[in-house]
Design a protein around this motif. Structure first.
Motif, PDB file in Angstrom:
ATOM      1  N   VAL A  49       0.822  -1.205   0.000  1.00 18.92           N
ATOM      2  CA  VAL A  49       0.000   0.000   0.000  1.00 18.92           C
ATOM      3  C   VAL A  49       0.857   1.256   0.000  1.00 18.92           C
ATOM      4  CG1 VAL A  49      -2.025  -1.017   1.121  1.00 18.92           C
ATOM      5  CG2 VAL A  49      -0.198  -0.077   2.521  1.00 18.92           C
ATOM      6  N   LYS A  50       0.269   2.324  -0.523  1.00 21.87           N
ATOM      7  CA  LYS A  50       0.877   3.649  -0.456  1.00 21.87           C
ATOM      8  C   LYS A  50       0.626   4.175   0.948  1.00 21.87           C
ATOM      9  CE  LYS A  50       2.267   7.732  -2.187  1.00 21.87           C
ATOM     10  NZ  LYS A  50       3.675   8.008  -2.207  1.00 21.87           N
ATOM     11  N   CYS A  51       1.702   4.528   1.649  1.00 24.29           N
ATOM     12  CA  CYS A  51       1.593   4.962   3.045  1.00 24.29           C
ATOM     13  C   CYS A  51       1.934   6.437   3.210  1.00 24.29           C
ATOM     14  CB  CYS A  51       2.510   4.115   3.924  1.00 24.29           C
ATOM     15  SG  CYS A  51       2.092   2.376   3.972  1.00 24.29           S
ATOM     16  N   GLY A 102       9.271   1.734  -3.189  1.00 24.20           N
ATOM     17  CA  GLY A 102       9.306   2.083  -1.773  1.00 24.20           C
ATOM     18  C   GLY A 102       9.745   3.500  -1.508  1.00 24.20           C
ATOM     19  N   ARG A 103      10.619   4.024  -2.326  1.00 17.87           N
ATOM     20  CA  ARG A 103      11.089   5.397  -2.106  1.00 17.87           C
ATOM     21  C   ARG A 103       9.954   6.412  -2.258  1.00 17.87           C
ATOM     22  NH1 ARG A 103      12.713   3.842  -7.004  1.00 17.87           N
ATOM     23  NH2 ARG A 103      12.213   5.125  -8.801  1.00 17.87           N
ATOM     24  N   SER A 104       8.868   5.987  -2.898  1.00 13.14           N
ATOM     25  CA  SER A 104       7.699   6.852  -3.078  1.00 13.14           C
ATOM     26  C   SER A 104       6.656   6.653  -1.981  1.00 13.14           C
ATOM     27  CB  SER A 104       7.055   6.573  -4.440  1.00 13.14           C
ATOM     28  OG  SER A 104       7.968   6.849  -5.472  1.00 13.14           O
ATOM     29  N   GLY A 105       7.001   5.936  -0.918  1.00 18.10           N
ATOM     30  CA  GLY A 105       6.108   5.781   0.221  1.00 18.10           C
ATOM     31  C   GLY A 105       5.272   4.514   0.221  1.00 18.10           C
ATOM     32  N   TRP A 106       5.661   3.513  -0.576  1.00 22.46           N
ATOM     33  CA  TRP A 106       4.932   2.237  -0.616  1.00 22.46           C
ATOM     34  C   TRP A 106       5.593   1.236   0.325  1.00 22.46           C
ATOM     35  CZ3 TRP A 106       0.617   0.828  -3.568  1.00 22.46           C
ATOM     36  CH2 TRP A 106       0.144   1.803  -4.445  1.00 22.46           C
ATOM     37  N   ASN A 107       4.765   0.537   1.100  1.00 22.97           N
ATOM     38  CA  ASN A 107       5.236  -0.500   2.016  1.00 22.97           C
ATOM     39  C   ASN A 107       4.518  -1.813   1.742  1.00 22.97           C
ATOM     40  OD1 ASN A 107       6.952   1.150   3.462  1.00 22.97           O
ATOM     41  ND2 ASN A 107       5.596   1.403   5.203  1.00 22.97           N
ATOM     42  N   THR A 108       5.171  -2.901   2.128  1.00 25.24           N
ATOM     43  CA  THR A 108       4.544  -4.214   2.164  1.00 25.24           C
ATOM     44  C   THR A 108       4.219  -4.510   3.617  1.00 25.24           C
ATOM     45  OG1 THR A 108       5.805  -4.984   0.254  1.00 25.24           O
ATOM     46  CG2 THR A 108       4.867  -6.678   1.690  1.00 25.24           C
ATOM     47  N   LEU A 109       2.958  -4.852   3.880  1.00 24.96           N
ATOM     48  CA  LEU A 109       2.510  -5.167   5.240  1.00 24.96           C
ATOM     49  C   LEU A 109       2.107  -6.628   5.296  1.00 24.96           C
ATOM     50  CD1 LEU A 109       0.247  -2.016   5.799  1.00 24.96           C
ATOM     51  CD2 LEU A 109       2.685  -2.270   6.298  1.00 24.96           C
ATOM     52  N   ARG A 110       2.720  -7.383   6.206  1.00 25.60           N
ATOM     53  CA  ARG A 110       2.401  -8.809   6.360  1.00 25.60           C
ATOM     54  C   ARG A 110       1.005  -8.994   6.913  1.00 25.60           C
ATOM     55  NH1 ARG A 110       6.405 -12.661   9.502  1.00 25.60           N
ATOM     56  NH2 ARG A 110       4.547 -12.648  10.780  1.00 25.60           N
ATOM     57  N   ALA A 154      -5.110   0.895   6.241  1.00 22.94           N
ATOM     58  CA  ALA A 154      -3.995   1.210   5.346  1.00 22.94           C
ATOM     59  C   ALA A 154      -4.447   1.155   3.889  1.00 22.94           C
ATOM     60  CB  ALA A 154      -2.827   0.250   5.586  1.00 22.94           C
ATOM     61  N   ILE A 155      -5.277   0.175   3.544  1.00 18.64           N
ATOM     62  CA  ILE A 155      -5.812   0.081   2.178  1.00 18.64           C
ATOM     63  C   ILE A 155      -6.691   1.288   1.875  1.00 18.64           C
ATOM     64  CG2 ILE A 155      -7.409  -1.212   0.702  1.00 18.64           C
ATOM     65  CD1 ILE A 155      -6.286  -3.785   2.075  1.00 18.64           C
ATOM     66  N   ALA A 156      -7.559   1.659   2.813  1.00 22.50           N
ATOM     67  CA  ALA A 156      -8.446   2.808   2.615  1.00 22.50           C
ATOM     68  C   ALA A 156      -7.639   4.098   2.450  1.00 22.50           C
ATOM     69  CB  ALA A 156      -9.427   2.927   3.774  1.00 22.50           C
ATOM     70  N   ASP A 157      -6.583   4.258   3.235  1.00 26.20           N
ATOM     71  CA  ASP A 157      -5.729   5.441   3.118  1.00 26.20           C
ATOM     72  C   ASP A 157      -5.009   5.457   1.773  1.00 26.20           C
ATOM     73  OD1 ASP A 157      -6.507   6.226   5.669  1.00 26.20           O
ATOM     74  OD2 ASP A 157      -4.636   5.561   6.632  1.00 26.20           O
ATOM     75  N   TRP A 183       5.354   2.952   9.856  1.00 28.64           N
ATOM     76  CA  TRP A 183       4.947   1.541   9.866  1.00 28.64           C
ATOM     77  C   TRP A 183       6.144   0.651  10.189  1.00 28.64           C
ATOM     78  CZ3 TRP A 183       0.261  -0.685   9.656  1.00 28.64           C
ATOM     79  CH2 TRP A 183      -0.824   0.095   9.231  1.00 28.64           C
ATOM     80  N   LEU A 184       7.303   0.986   9.633  1.00 28.74           N
ATOM     81  CA  LEU A 184       8.506   0.184   9.870  1.00 28.74           C
ATOM     82  C   LEU A 184       8.924   0.239  11.336  1.00 28.74           C
ATOM     83  CD1 LEU A 184      10.629   1.239   6.754  1.00 28.74           C
ATOM     84  CD2 LEU A 184       8.915  -0.572   6.923  1.00 28.74           C
ATOM     85  N   GLU A 185       8.766   1.404  11.944  1.00 30.08           N
ATOM     86  CA  GLU A 185       9.116   1.557  13.353  1.00 30.08           C
ATOM     87  C   GLU A 185       8.131   0.803  14.253  1.00 30.08           C
ATOM     88  OE1 GLU A 185       9.398   5.772  14.105  1.00 30.08           O
ATOM     89  OE2 GLU A 185      10.887   6.010  12.509  1.00 30.08           O
ATOM     90  N   ARG A 186       6.837   0.883  13.931  1.00 32.88           N
ATOM     91  CA  ARG A 186       5.812   0.222  14.747  1.00 32.88           C
ATOM     92  C   ARG A 186       5.834  -1.290  14.581  1.00 32.88           C
ATOM     93  NH1 ARG A 186       0.232   2.462  13.368  1.00 32.88           N
ATOM     94  NH2 ARG A 186      -0.439   0.866  14.841  1.00 32.88           N
TER      95      ARG A 186
END
Length: 118
Positions: free
Chosen positions: A48-50, A74-82, A95-98, A59-62
């Motif tokens: 998702v775009k975060c 990823g440099r554009s603010g995209w993350n993979t969430l397990r 996260a999907i809604a955002d 998200w990475l810190e949490r």
């Protein structure tokens, strides 16, 4: 759980599934041919775009074991969430809604789903 998350993404106004690369299922919004990806629907994860990279880093810190920077974008603010880790279904849906809201907000007005308000 995986089906519920995918169903949530594809239930967003104007959302539709696509497989732009062999075996990679995504959720897009916008007209066919001009749609934009707002979620990568993996079997064990969702991409998702975060927001900005700084916002995405929260998200990475949490969730250091369950969130990672997406390859290539990823440099554009995209993350993979397990999906099966510490991140709850509710947080994944949020996260999907955002991500959806960020992507739709950048679409030309004529391509935004009917009834969508920024």
């Amino acid at each position: 759980m995986a089906d519920r998350i995918s169903e949530f993404a594809l239930a967003m106004p104007g959302a539709w599934p696509d497989e732009p690369w062999d075996g990679d299922r995504v959720a897009k919004v916008g007209p066919d041919g001009a749609g934009k990806i707002f979620a990568f629907l993996g079997i064990g994860s969702v991409g998702v775009k975060c927001g900005t990279r700084d916002e995405a880093d929260e998200w990475l810190e949490r969730y250091p074991d369950d969130a990672s920077v997406m390859a290539y974008i990823g440099r554009s603010g995209w993350n993979t969430l397990r999906r099966d880790g510490a991140i709850t279904d509710e947080e994944l849906c949020e996260a999907i809604a955002d991500s959806y809201a960020m992507v739709v907000g950048k679409l030309p007005r004529k391509h935004r789903p009917e009834g969508w308000d920024a």
